[in-house]
Design a protein around this motif. Sequence first.
Motif, mmCIF file in Angstrom:
data_model
loop_
_atom_site.group_PDB
_atom_site.id
_atom_site.type_symbol
_atom_site.label_atom_id
_atom_site.label_comp_id
_atom_site.label_asym_id
_atom_site.label_seq_id
_atom_site.Cartn_x
_atom_site.Cartn_y
_atom_site.Cartn_z
ATOM 1 N N LEU A 5 0.829 -1.209 0.000
ATOM 2 C CA LEU A 5 0.000 0.000 0.000
ATOM 3 C C LEU A 5 0.861 1.255 0.000
ATOM 4 C CD1 LEU A 5 -2.829 -1.017 2.521
ATOM 5 C CD2 LEU A 5 -3.014 -0.763 0.038
ATOM 6 N N LYS A 6 1.957 1.227 0.752
ATOM 7 C CA LYS A 6 2.861 2.382 0.767
ATOM 8 C C LYS A 6 3.470 2.622 -0.612
ATOM 9 C CE LYS A 6 4.228 2.314 5.641
ATOM 10 N NZ LYS A 6 5.371 2.150 6.594
ATOM 11 N N VAL A 7 3.877 1.517 -1.269
ATOM 12 C CA VAL A 7 4.453 1.642 -2.609
ATOM 13 C C VAL A 7 3.429 2.190 -3.597
ATOM 14 C CG1 VAL A 7 5.414 0.354 -4.553
ATOM 15 C CG2 VAL A 7 6.169 -0.168 -2.219
ATOM 16 N N ILE A 8 2.200 1.658 -3.515
ATOM 17 C CA ILE A 8 1.135 2.133 -4.398
ATOM 18 C C ILE A 8 0.838 3.607 -4.153
ATOM 19 C CG2 ILE A 8 -1.320 1.902 -4.957
ATOM 20 C CD1 ILE A 8 -1.042 -1.098 -4.371
ATOM 21 N N TRP A 9 0.773 3.987 -2.873
ATOM 22 C CA TRP A 9 0.490 5.382 -2.527
ATOM 23 C C TRP A 9 1.587 6.309 -3.041
ATOM 24 C CZ3 TRP A 9 -2.431 9.222 -1.654
ATOM 25 C CH2 TRP A 9 -1.980 10.350 -0.974
ATOM 26 N N LYS A 10 2.840 5.880 -2.913
ATOM 27 C CA LYS A 10 3.955 6.690 -3.403
ATOM 28 C C LYS A 10 3.875 6.877 -4.909
ATOM 29 C CE LYS A 10 7.288 5.521 0.230
ATOM 30 N NZ LYS A 10 8.569 4.823 0.556
ATOM 31 N N HIS A 11 3.543 5.791 -5.618
ATOM 32 C CA HIS A 11 3.448 5.885 -7.078
ATOM 33 C C HIS A 11 2.276 6.771 -7.507
ATOM 34 C CE1 HIS A 11 6.307 2.542 -7.054
ATOM 35 N NE2 HIS A 11 6.503 2.779 -8.330
ATOM 36 N N VAL A 12 1.173 6.664 -6.805
ATOM 37 C CA VAL A 12 0.025 7.519 -7.111
ATOM 38 C C VAL A 12 0.364 8.986 -6.880
ATOM 39 C CG1 VAL A 12 -2.315 8.138 -6.394
ATOM 40 C CG2 VAL A 12 -1.696 5.727 -6.673
ATOM 41 N N LEU A 13 1.014 9.248 -5.753
ATOM 42 C CA LEU A 13 1.401 10.625 -5.439
ATOM 43 C C LEU A 13 2.363 11.181 -6.475
ATOM 44 C CD1 LEU A 13 1.314 13.023 -3.489
ATOM 45 C CD2 LEU A 13 3.187 11.946 -2.200
ATOM 46 N N LEU A 14 3.351 10.380 -6.866
ATOM 47 C CA LEU A 14 4.317 10.824 -7.870
ATOM 48 C C LEU A 14 3.650 11.044 -9.225
ATOM 49 C CD1 LEU A 14 7.375 8.527 -7.021
ATOM 50 C CD2 LEU A 14 7.190 10.990 -6.659
ATOM 51 N N THR A 15 2.664 10.201 -9.544
ATOM 52 C CA THR A 15 1.937 10.371 -10.798
ATOM 53 C C THR A 15 1.155 11.672 -10.815
ATOM 54 O OG1 THR A 15 1.722 7.961 -11.021
ATOM 55 C CG2 THR A 15 0.234 9.331 -12.331
ATOM 56 N N ILE A 16 0.497 11.981 -9.699
ATOM 57 C CA ILE A 16 -0.267 13.232 -9.599
ATOM 58 C C ILE A 16 0.652 14.439 -9.711
ATOM 59 C CG2 ILE A 16 -1.692 14.632 -8.058
ATOM 60 C CD1 ILE A 16 -2.827 12.014 -6.927
ATOM 61 N N LEU A 17 1.773 14.391 -8.994
ATOM 62 C CA LEU A 17 2.726 15.505 -9.044
ATOM 63 C C LEU A 17 3.308 15.669 -10.443
ATOM 64 C CD1 LEU A 17 4.639 14.992 -5.657
ATOM 65 C CD2 LEU A 17 2.931 16.734 -6.192
ATOM 66 N N SER A 18 3.589 14.558 -11.117
ATOM 67 C CA SER A 18 4.113 14.622 -12.487
ATOM 68 C C SER A 18 3.101 15.234 -13.438
ATOM 69 C CB SER A 18 4.498 13.219 -12.971
ATOM 70 O OG SER A 18 5.487 12.650 -12.143
ATOM 71 N N ALA A 19 1.827 14.859 -13.263
ATOM 72 C CA ALA A 19 0.770 15.412 -14.115
ATOM 73 C C ALA A 19 0.636 16.918 -13.895
ATOM 74 C CB ALA A 19 -0.552 14.710 -13.827
ATOM 75 N N ILE A 20 0.678 17.342 -12.623
ATOM 76 C CA ILE A 20 0.586 18.779 -12.318
ATOM 77 C C ILE A 20 1.744 19.527 -12.944
ATOM 78 C CG2 ILE A 20 0.677 20.468 -10.442
ATOM 79 C CD1 ILE A 20 -0.796 18.419 -8.703
ATOM 80 N N TRP A 21 2.936 18.926 -12.899
ATOM 81 C CA TRP A 21 4.115 19.569 -13.458
ATOM 82 C C TRP A 21 4.067 19.617 -14.988
ATOM 83 C CZ3 TRP A 21 8.400 17.604 -16.318
ATOM 84 C CH2 TRP A 21 9.489 18.483 -16.404
ATOM 85 N N LEU A 22 3.479 18.593 -15.603
ATOM 86 C CA LEU A 22 3.476 18.512 -17.063
ATOM 87 C C LEU A 22 2.351 19.301 -17.709
ATOM 88 C CD1 LEU A 22 4.330 14.734 -17.623
ATOM 89 C CD2 LEU A 22 5.765 16.696 -18.210
ATOM 90 N N ILE A 23 1.269 19.559 -16.975
ATOM 91 C CA ILE A 23 0.114 20.246 -17.572
ATOM 92 C C ILE A 23 0.493 21.590 -18.198
ATOM 93 C CG2 ILE A 23 -2.027 21.466 -16.976
ATOM 94 C CD1 ILE A 23 -2.758 19.074 -15.217
ATOM 95 N N PRO A 24 1.223 22.474 -17.510
ATOM 96 C CA PRO A 24 1.587 23.759 -18.153
ATOM 97 C C PRO A 24 2.436 23.573 -19.408
ATOM 98 C CG PRO A 24 1.968 23.843 -15.783
ATOM 99 C CD PRO A 24 1.712 22.414 -16.118
ATOM 100 N N ILE A 25 3.324 22.570 -19.405
ATOM 101 C CA ILE A 25 4.175 22.340 -20.572
ATOM 102 C C ILE A 25 3.344 21.841 -21.749
ATOM 103 C CG2 ILE A 25 6.137 21.010 -21.444
ATOM 104 C CD1 ILE A 25 7.210 20.923 -18.596
ATOM 105 N N VAL A 26 2.424 20.933 -21.473
ATOM 106 C CA VAL A 26 1.549 20.425 -22.534
ATOM 107 C C VAL A 26 0.673 21.550 -23.081
ATOM 108 C CG1 VAL A 26 -0.348 18.837 -23.047
ATOM 109 C CG2 VAL A 26 1.547 18.080 -21.604
ATOM 110 N N TRP A 27 0.160 22.394 -22.179
ATOM 111 C CA TRP A 27 -0.676 23.514 -22.625
ATOM 112 C C TRP A 27 0.121 24.484 -23.491
ATOM 113 C CZ3 TRP A 27 -0.982 28.893 -21.221
ATOM 114 C CH2 TRP A 27 -2.139 29.532 -21.685
#
Length: 280
Positions: A5-27
């Motif tokens: 669960l900790k590993v899954i939570w870490k990956h989910v968190l990193l995915t969300i942070l990556s998406a937030i970081w990439l959204i302005p670049i994609v836009w």
Amino acid sequence: MKKKLKVIWKHVLLTILSAIWLIPIVWLLVTSLSAYKGINTMHFFPEKWSLDNYAQLFFRPDTVANFPAWFRNSMIIGVACCIISTSFVLMVAYAMSCMRFRARKPLMSFAIILGMFPGVLSMIAIYFVMKLIGLTNSMLGLIVIYSAGSGLGYLICKGFFDTIPVSLRESAKLEGASQLTIFTKIVIPLSKPIIVYTVINSFLTPWMDFVMAKLMIRSKNPQDWTVAMGLYNLVQRTLVGNYFSVFCAGGIIVAIPISVLFIIMQKFYVEGITGGAVKG
């Protein structure tokens, strides 16, 4: 189960942070491909796609958007500063790491203390000094400013040189090699990672800097501006409605050389950071 669960939570968190970081670049990318020239806040993806913004940048420069001239000016400044700054950093790092002389340690401490002061504090003084010697409003003045104090950034490079075995230098001295020969024939060939790190850092500062360029370049002619100055001018209130998509295209073009350089040199860049951090 808890570990999974900790590993899954870490990956989910990193995915969300990556998406937030990439959204302005994609836009930024999709807006640069829009047929609409202004800011469109109603749709994330453009309704009509076009490469006209890139064509305008390179093939239809005007009195407002003269990207070829901006790119040329920034490239000249960046390459010149890269060569000069890299040479200064490597030479100072070699002197501090491989040579012993009086006041060596006080000079190192003094350089570290100077590096703690924000560069913004000295900008006005630098401007008046450059104005006194007639180097304002010129690319030469910017090259001098970006390169003059680059030797103070020797610390990471010195840390890398400290990891090179002393026995290699001593054996070369016994064979009658001078300090210049040791530097060019032994130390430099073994220092590719830190050289790559220094080259990239030396190029990035003048390539992306806006504040110092804006302070020094007072010309109203767009042909005299750097990329940062020119792109900033495109988002002024009176121009943003007609040039925002062009601004986005310019931002993508500016990022491409640096991105490609990082991808190609990533291995050496990481080795330079980690190697220089060992004894830096």
